[in-house]
Design a protein around this motif. Structure first.
Motif, PDB file in Angstrom:
ATOM      1  N   ARG A   1       0.839  -1.208   0.000  1.00  0.00           N
ATOM      2  CA  ARG A   1       0.000   0.000   0.000  1.00  0.00           C
ATOM      3  C   ARG A   1       0.873   1.257   0.000  1.00  0.00           C
ATOM      4  NH1 ARG A   1      -5.338   1.192   0.970  1.00  0.00           N
ATOM      5  NH2 ARG A   1      -5.806  -1.037   1.167  1.00  0.00           N
ATOM      6  N   TYR A   2       1.979   1.232   0.722  1.00  0.00           N
ATOM      7  CA  TYR A   2       2.898   2.381   0.767  1.00  0.00           C
ATOM      8  C   TYR A   2       3.547   2.606  -0.593  1.00  0.00           C
ATOM      9  CZ  TYR A   2       6.679   5.420   2.495  1.00  0.00           C
ATOM     10  OH  TYR A   2       7.547   6.466   2.704  1.00  0.00           O
ATOM     11  N   HIS A   3       3.960   1.535  -1.244  1.00  0.00           N
ATOM     12  CA  HIS A   3       4.556   1.664  -2.580  1.00  0.00           C
ATOM     13  C   HIS A   3       3.561   2.248  -3.581  1.00  0.00           C
ATOM     14  CE1 HIS A   3       8.055  -1.491  -2.137  1.00  0.00           C
ATOM     15  NE2 HIS A   3       8.241  -0.399  -1.423  1.00  0.00           N
ATOM     16  N   VAL A   4       2.337   1.733  -3.571  1.00  0.00           N
ATOM     17  CA  VAL A   4       1.364   2.104  -4.602  1.00  0.00           C
ATOM     18  C   VAL A   4       0.659   3.422  -4.286  1.00  0.00           C
ATOM     19  CG1 VAL A   4      -0.760   1.392  -5.768  1.00  0.00           C
ATOM     20  CG2 VAL A   4       1.017  -0.292  -5.292  1.00  0.00           C
ATOM     21  N   GLN A   5       0.061   3.512  -3.106  1.00  0.00           N
ATOM     22  CA  GLN A   5      -0.790   4.662  -2.815  1.00  0.00           C
ATOM     23  C   GLN A   5      -0.027   5.855  -2.245  1.00  0.00           C
ATOM     24  OE1 GLN A   5      -4.113   3.019  -0.480  1.00  0.00           O
ATOM     25  NE2 GLN A   5      -5.247   2.924  -2.402  1.00  0.00           N
ATOM     26  N   SER A   6       1.048   5.607  -1.537  1.00  0.00           N
ATOM     27  CA  SER A   6       1.807   6.721  -0.967  1.00  0.00           C
ATOM     28  C   SER A   6       2.918   7.190  -1.899  1.00  0.00           C
ATOM     29  CB  SER A   6       2.403   6.330   0.390  1.00  0.00           C
ATOM     30  OG  SER A   6       1.399   5.997   1.324  1.00  0.00           O
ATOM     31  N   SER A   7       3.636   6.240  -2.521  1.00  0.00           N
ATOM     32  CA  SER A   7       4.797   6.585  -3.351  1.00  0.00           C
ATOM     33  C   SER A   7       4.467   6.712  -4.839  1.00  0.00           C
ATOM     34  CB  SER A   7       5.900   5.538  -3.158  1.00  0.00           C
ATOM     35  OG  SER A   7       6.244   5.414  -1.792  1.00  0.00           O
ATOM     36  N   GLY A   8       3.295   6.196  -5.260  1.00  0.00           N
ATOM     37  CA  GLY A   8       2.887   6.347  -6.652  1.00  0.00           C
ATOM     38  C   GLY A   8       3.444   5.313  -7.600  1.00  0.00           C
ATOM     39  N   TRP A   9       3.879   4.143  -7.086  1.00  0.00           N
ATOM     40  CA  TRP A   9       4.377   3.081  -7.959  1.00  0.00           C
ATOM     41  C   TRP A   9       3.202   2.288  -8.516  1.00  0.00           C
ATOM     42  CZ3 TRP A   9       9.010   0.654  -4.792  1.00  0.00           C
ATOM     43  CH2 TRP A   9       9.929   1.661  -4.482  1.00  0.00           C
ATOM     44  N   ARG A  10       3.449   1.523  -9.565  1.00  0.00           N
ATOM     45  CA  ARG A  10       2.355   0.785 -10.196  1.00  0.00           C
ATOM     46  C   ARG A  10       1.961  -0.457  -9.394  1.00  0.00           C
ATOM     47  NH1 ARG A  10       2.327  -3.147 -13.808  1.00  0.00           N
ATOM     48  NH2 ARG A  10       1.066  -1.851 -15.215  1.00  0.00           N
ATOM     49  N   ASP A  11       2.890  -0.961  -8.579  1.00  0.00           N
ATOM     50  CA  ASP A  11       2.661  -2.207  -7.842  1.00  0.00           C
ATOM     51  C   ASP A  11       3.733  -2.310  -6.768  1.00  0.00           C
ATOM     52  OD1 ASP A  11       1.825  -4.747  -7.054  1.00  0.00           O
ATOM     53  OD2 ASP A  11       2.134  -5.704  -8.998  1.00  0.00           O
ATOM     54  N   PHE A  12       3.696  -3.373  -6.007  1.00  0.00           N
ATOM     55  CA  PHE A  12       4.767  -3.721  -5.072  1.00  0.00           C
ATOM     56  C   PHE A  12       6.087  -3.708  -5.839  1.00  0.00           C
ATOM     57  CE2 PHE A  12       7.199  -6.894  -2.593  1.00  0.00           C
ATOM     58  CZ  PHE A  12       6.952  -6.472  -1.295  1.00  0.00           C
ATOM     59  N   GLY A  13       7.128  -3.126  -5.251  1.00  0.00           N
ATOM     60  CA  GLY A  13       8.348  -2.910  -6.024  1.00  0.00           C
ATOM     61  C   GLY A  13       9.170  -4.151  -6.311  1.00  0.00           C
TER      62      GLY A  13
END
Length: 519
Positions: free
Chosen positions: A376-388
């Motif tokens: 959730r931090y990667h996608v919704q907070s950091s703006g990544w497309r998915d888990f890194g």
């Protein structure tokens, strides 16, 4: 009439995802029994809703308040938040507007335990996180939703927080505190651990009943059934559409959404739709999967999922036994928050090992919650497309599927800035700068790489050559020599994966090669 029927079926399929024929649920029944795969009749109870939540709080100038929080007299530029009550959360991080701006300074948090109301000591949050992420020239790396971010820190169930951020110079604009609640556990296997059996060829497979009842709702999951053979002369297009509809009926009975079906479907040759884990296989059984996977992946190509075919295998390939891998379904990934579709690279030449820098204050039973929080931090907070990361490993040596796209496929990750192409990223949950990784972690890394690198004919003890996409160690376009199992710090100036874990990579290379059958 035939045209009308074909049109109706096509529209229906498109509306729900247009699953390719080879991804239909009954297809797994065709896997040779020697592989020891669980039966397609394995059914899972409907999973409860997993809302999760993220609270995003703008930081404020502390000024004189920082002295009350233990700051120095010259911390006039510090930002933070005084102690406050907040909704429940388990993971914290800080984000800011410009993803290219670095936070030079310190971030410290204190949290209040939801269990006993006790406040923790000040904890440091790792500020150097820009080296994790998508390569700059990719669609993900240039995304407008990207933000700068610290590494996330797991703090456990909490309901109060206090934070201070001090800069060495100016701080980035738009600092916000992210408080992530992973949501309740959705993994049925946490409540009922899977039973394992060993087949006569040594392959370990998960077993389950043909139907299962949700004790909370009384709902019974239906067993997927094999499709009836088509009538002679049926057009191929209608066969494809009919197969997709058959699959969707089975998937619907398993309680899978279209996004969950897509994420599960790319692993459907390894385990049934909706499976919580992909079972371990013996080395002999794994070797049998190589030509099988090569044929099936070629047949699986479709516009909706352009997965590269696996390389053809030699008569006796160097590959390690496939380890048990807990799927995204198993750790409770909310498939609705990631970007749709999957992105692949051409092959896998090297594996980069990371630590998540989230701290070691978690139990292995909490690892799925840690993963959901990081996701959730990667996608919704950091703006990544998915888990890194492509895979994750917890302190007990459990292996987890990371970024969606298929564990046997070369999925393009966002883990080693500049070197995500033709590589895979493995995140060990924890911080290993001063703490030594458990032996189970090193073994898991060795077993995972022995299998995954073996799929692509890579010797874990050999060198790998990758072209830099840009970073702070190697300029864009330069060809760089790595160990096939490398640490993040080999491709970027960073402490990751921590000195103590980095020091164990030599052992992992040797063990991985032995698992592959190399001397």
């Amino acid at each position: 009439m035939r045209a009308s029927l074909a049109s109706s079926i096509a529209v229906t399929c498109a509306a729900v995802l247009a699953l390719p024929v080879s991804f239909v649920a009954p297809a797994a029944a065709a896997v040779p029994s020697a592989l020891g795969l669980p039966p397609t009749s394995t059914a899972q109870p409907p999973a409860p809703e997993l809302p999760g939540a993220t609270q995003s709080l703008p930081l404020e100038p502390l000024g004189g308040a920082d002295r009350a929080l233990g700051g120095g007299a010259d911390d006039s530029g510090a930002q933070g938040l005084a102690r406050r009550d907040v909704r429940p959360f388990s993971l914290v991080g800080v984000v800011w507007d410009d993803p290219t701006a670095a936070l030079h300074g310190t971030v410290q948090v204190r949290t209040r335990s939801a269990a006993d109301g006790a406040w923790s000591e000040w904890q440091d949050v790792e500020t150097h996180n820009e080296e994790h992420g998508a390569d700059p020239d990719t669609a993900e790396g240039a995304g407008r939703a990207l933000k700068g971010s610290t590494a996330p820190l797991w703090v456990g169930a909490s309901d109060g927080v206090e934070i201070r951020v001090r800069g060495e110079g100016g701080l980035p604009e738009g600092l916000r505190l992210e408080l992530v609640d992973p949501g309740e556990s959705r993994e049925a296997m946490e409540a009922t651990p899977p039973t394992t059996t060993t087949s006569t060829n040594g392959a370990t497979a998960a077993t389950a009943s043909h139907t299962s009842t949700n004790t909370n709702t009384g709902a019974t999951a239906a067993t997927p059934r094999a499709a009836a053979p088509p009538a002679p002369g049926t057009p191929a297009g209608l066969l494809a559409a009919s197969a997709s509809l058959t699959a969707l009926g089975s998937l619907g009975s398993l309680g899978l959404s279209a996004a969950e079906a897509a994420a599960s479907g790319v692993n459907s040759r390894l385990a049934p739709y909706g499976a919580f884990w992909i079972p371990a296989l013996s080395k002999e059984a794994t070797e049998l999967t190589i030509p099988y996977l090569s044929r099936s992946e070629e047949a699986a190509k479709a516009p909706s999922v352009q997965a590269p075919a696996l390389p053809a295998a030699a008569a006796k390939p160097y590959i390690g036994p496939r380890p048990k891998i807990i799927t995204r379904k198993g750790w409770g990934a909310d498939e609705s928050i990631r970007e749709k579709g999957f992105v692949y690279t051409k092959t896998i030449k090297a594996a980069f090992v990371h630590h998540s820098a989230t701290g070691n204050n978690y139990t292995c039973a909490q690892a799925p919650s840690v993963l959901r929080s990081i996701y959730r931090y990667h996608v919704q907070s950091s703006g990544w497309r998915d888990f890194g990361y492509n895979f994750a490993v917890d302190k007990c040596g459990n292996i987890y599927e990371g970024r969606a796209g298929g564990v046997a496929q070369p999925v393009l990750g966002a883990h080693t800035l500049g070197f995500n192409t033709n590589s895979m990223g493995i995140a060990v949950l924890g911080t290993f700068t001063k703490s030594a990784p458990p032996a189970a972690v090193v073994t898991a890394v060795a077993r995972l790489t022995a299998w995954k690198l073996g799929l692509h004919g890579v010797n874990p003890k050999a060198a790998a050559y990758l072209v830099s996409g840009g970073g702070n160690l190697y300029k864009k376009g330069s060809t760089v020599k790595f160990n096939a199992i490398a640490g993040h710090r080999d491709g970027f100036a960073t402490e990751c994966p921590g000195a103590r874990l980095y020091g164990k990579l030599g052992t992992a290379r040797t063990s991985s090669a032995k698992y592959q059958g190399r001397s």
